[in-house]
Design an enzyme around this catalytic site. Sequence first.
Site, PDB file in Angstrom:
ATOM      1  CE1 TYR A  25      -3.189   3.021   0.940  1.00 50.67           C
ATOM      2  CE2 TYR A  25      -2.003   3.138   3.032  1.00 50.67           C
ATOM      3  CZ  TYR A  25      -2.914   3.674   2.132  1.00 50.67           C
ATOM      4  OH  TYR A  25      -3.545   4.856   2.429  1.00 50.67           O
ATOM      5  CB  SER A 107      -4.135  11.083   6.821  1.00 53.61           C
ATOM      6  OG  SER A 107      -5.182  10.643   5.979  1.00 53.61           O
ATOM      7  CD  GLN A 128      -5.522  14.667   4.077  1.00 57.93           C
ATOM      8  OE1 GLN A 128      -5.466  13.679   4.805  1.00 57.93           O
ATOM      9  NE2 GLN A 128      -6.373  14.753   3.064  1.00 57.93           N
ATOM     10  CE1 TYR A 130      -7.290  12.967   0.197  1.00 55.89           C
ATOM     11  CE2 TYR A 130      -7.373  11.384   1.997  1.00 55.89           C
ATOM     12  CZ  TYR A 130      -6.754  11.890   0.862  1.00 55.89           C
ATOM     13  OH  TYR A 130      -5.603  11.307   0.404  1.00 55.89           O
ATOM     14  CB  THR A 156      -5.699  16.419   0.084  1.00 52.08           C
ATOM     15  OG1 THR A 156      -4.738  16.408   1.146  1.00 52.08           O
ATOM     16  CG2 THR A 156      -5.183  15.593  -1.077  1.00 52.08           C
ATOM     17  NE  ARG A 165      -2.672   2.877  -3.588  1.00 52.55           N
ATOM     18  CZ  ARG A 165      -3.546   3.770  -3.128  1.00 52.55           C
ATOM     19  NH1 ARG A 165      -3.611   4.982  -3.635  1.00 52.55           N
ATOM     20  NH2 ARG A 165      -4.356   3.461  -2.137  1.00 52.55           N
ATOM     21  CE  LYS A 252      -0.103  15.959   0.570  1.00 52.25           C
ATOM     22  NZ  LYS A 252      -0.778  14.863  -0.127  1.00 52.25           N
ATOM     23  CG  HIS A 276      -1.928  11.854  -3.455  1.00 51.27           C
ATOM     24  ND1 HIS A 276      -2.855  12.733  -2.954  1.00 51.27           N
ATOM     25  CD2 HIS A 276      -2.027  10.752  -2.678  1.00 51.27           C
ATOM     26  CE1 HIS A 276      -3.498  12.188  -1.934  1.00 51.27           C
ATOM     27  NE2 HIS A 276      -3.010  10.981  -1.742  1.00 51.27           N
ATOM     28  NE  ARG A 279      -0.621   6.489  -2.011  1.00 46.83           N
ATOM     29  CZ  ARG A 279      -0.306   5.271  -1.609  1.00 46.83           C
ATOM     30  NH1 ARG A 279       0.872   4.789  -1.895  1.00 46.83           N
ATOM     31  NH2 ARG A 279      -1.166   4.541  -0.918  1.00 46.83           N
TER      32      ARG A 279
HETATM   33  C1  LIG Z   1       0.676   5.094   1.888  1.00 48.54           C
HETATM   34  C2  LIG Z   1       0.338   6.513   1.545  1.00 48.54           C
HETATM   35  C3  LIG Z   1      -0.868   7.045   1.989  1.00 48.54           C
HETATM   36  C4  LIG Z   1      -1.174   8.377   1.722  1.00 48.54           C
HETATM   37  N1  LIG Z   1      -2.321   8.928   2.236  1.00 48.54           N
HETATM   38  C5  LIG Z   1      -2.564  10.249   2.056  1.00 48.54           C
HETATM   39  C6  LIG Z   1      -3.670  10.867   2.702  1.00 48.54           C
HETATM   40  O1  LIG Z   1      -4.417  10.236   3.442  1.00 48.54           O
HETATM   41  N2  LIG Z   1      -3.876  12.188   2.467  1.00 48.54           N
HETATM   42  C7  LIG Z   1      -3.069  12.930   1.652  1.00 48.54           C
HETATM   43  O2  LIG Z   1      -3.303  14.130   1.457  1.00 48.54           O
HETATM   44  N3  LIG Z   1      -1.991  12.363   1.068  1.00 48.54           N
HETATM   45  C8  LIG Z   1      -1.720  11.064   1.258  1.00 48.54           C
HETATM   46  N4  LIG Z   1      -0.604  10.505   0.705  1.00 48.54           N
HETATM   47  C9  LIG Z   1       0.314  11.354  -0.074  1.00 48.54           C
HETATM   48  C10 LIG Z   1       1.367  11.980   0.843  1.00 48.54           C
HETATM   49  O3  LIG Z   1       0.802  12.954   1.673  1.00 48.54           O
HETATM   50  C11 LIG Z   1       2.493  12.630   0.033  1.00 48.54           C
HETATM   51  O4  LIG Z   1       1.929  13.533  -0.894  1.00 48.54           O
HETATM   52  C12 LIG Z   1       3.346  11.623  -0.698  1.00 48.54           C
HETATM   53  O5  LIG Z   1       3.589  10.505   0.099  1.00 48.54           O
HETATM   54  C13 LIG Z   1       4.665  12.255  -1.092  1.00 48.54           C
HETATM   55  O6  LIG Z   1       5.449  11.377  -1.820  1.00 48.54           O
HETATM   56  P1  LIG Z   1       6.621  10.477  -1.186  1.00 48.54           P
HETATM   57  O7  LIG Z   1       5.952   9.345  -0.501  1.00 48.54           O
HETATM   58  O8  LIG Z   1       7.385  10.072  -2.389  1.00 48.54           O
HETATM   59  O9  LIG Z   1       7.388  11.348  -0.216  1.00 48.54           O
HETATM   60  C14 LIG Z   1      -0.278   9.171   0.961  1.00 48.54           C
HETATM   61  C15 LIG Z   1       0.931   8.626   0.530  1.00 48.54           C
HETATM   62  C16 LIG Z   1       1.249   7.308   0.826  1.00 48.54           C
HETATM   63  C17 LIG Z   1       2.573   6.769   0.376  1.00 48.54           C
END
Ligand SMILES: Cc1cc2nc3c(=O)[nH]c(=O)nc-3n(C[C@H](O)[C@H](O)[C@H](O)COP(=O)(O)O)c2cc1C
Length: 387
Positions: A25, A107, A128, A130, A156, A165, A252, A276, A279
């Site tokens: 994940y 989050s 954060q 949503y 976000t 994914r 964001k 993100h 993702r």
């Molecule tokens: C496992 C996972 C869960 C995430 N969940 C959220 C989330 O709940 N809310 C959000 O705004 N971004 C979420 N993100 C994005 C992160 O806030 C961030 O933008 C991202 O991890 C940055 O990239 P990096 O992992 O390469 O540092 C998530 C990222 C990952 C890896």
Amino acid sequence: MAVVTCIEDLKRMHRRRAPKMFFDYCESGSYTEQTFRDNCSDFASLRLRQKVAVDMSGRSTASEMIGQPVAMPVALAPVGMTGMQAADGEIKAARAAEAFGVPYTLSTMSICSVEDVAAHTTKPFWFQLYVMKDEEFVDGMIARAKAANCSALVLTLDLQILGQRHKDLKNGLSAPPKLTLPVMLDLATKWGWGLEMLKTKRRSFGNIVGHAKGVGDTSSLMSWTSEQFDPHLDWGKIARIRDQWGGKLILKGILDADDARLAADFGADAIVVSNHGGRQLDGAVSAIRMLPSIVAAVGDRIEVHMDSGIRSGQDVLKALALGAKGTYIGRSYIYGLGAMGQEGVRQALEVIRKELDISMALCGEKNVKALRRENLLVPRGFEGDWA
Ligand SMILES: Cc1cc2nc3c(=O)[nH]c(=O)nc-3n(C[C@H](O)[C@H](O)[C@H](O)COP(=O)(O)O)c2cc1C
């Protein structure tokens, strides 16, 4: 205890300790994962400019993000289901960030609730949000973040609809995990994780269960969340949220100079240039490549932060040199948490701080705030000549 020299070491340990479903994940991007890969490889294509015979004494990585003093300009990004990587994961990460002197962002999709994290920390953290269709839930969440004394709202904008994914579908991702045969076989080798999980009650989405309508039981929760993200989110709704929150607001998920101009006109306190972590929109350009044009467009009007792809202090240096006032790490700290809990998050932050400090010194800079474009060697055409 194993010697940790870099973020990659923590990632290996995370992979060994956490169930496959949760490691995957974290370690995945949407669809072909092109953007997920580009985020890191584009950082690697930038080079640092070495300088010699410069006094390197009295260095400082201290800075400010949205007016808040930080030990280094690296915040912990919001990461959903952090409490599944290690028991009570959000509390552990928030405590590590607090001790280190960097912001922690909780989050909406956390396992520990905003009240839980507030009860186990002593300083304000960021929340954060949503935006969900259920306005009552959103309003309630904003009120709860205020009551928990959160000092910034990170809204976000790049996940109103979910990028797919493949690994999550194949693994049947859920919180808590459903005990299918493959999951049980995997858990049999992850007993350290399992023993800790048995000791905590926090195993579902803490901000949501008991607060949102129609999700009394956790098995309906995954479908509730994917149905609930509000596809109607627009600047009007953002304004409503800003007015209701009334405090510092960070937007964001901006990856385009025109969107950044709108955000600056709107009057937020900062934007996060981000895809993100690769993702969401697979095929989007890496965040580090988009950063210079966005800084050129709005850097004098709004604080520009960035994330997506940071795995070292050198990467932080590169982002700051290209004009970011602050950065966020996502996976880099999750690896630490999955490897060894709160201590792992501390180690991730320490690895990055040391790399930043030493690389800065070898670039002939004493002060993180003085980093600028001249500290880098940027390949011609780095930003891309897109038509
Ligand atoms: C496992 C996972 C869960 C995430 N969940 C959220 C989330 O709940 N809310 C959000 O705004 N971004 C979420 N993100 C994005 C992160 O806030 C961030 O933008 C991202 O991890 C940055 O990239 P990096 O992992 O390469 O540092 C998530 C990222 C990952 C890896």
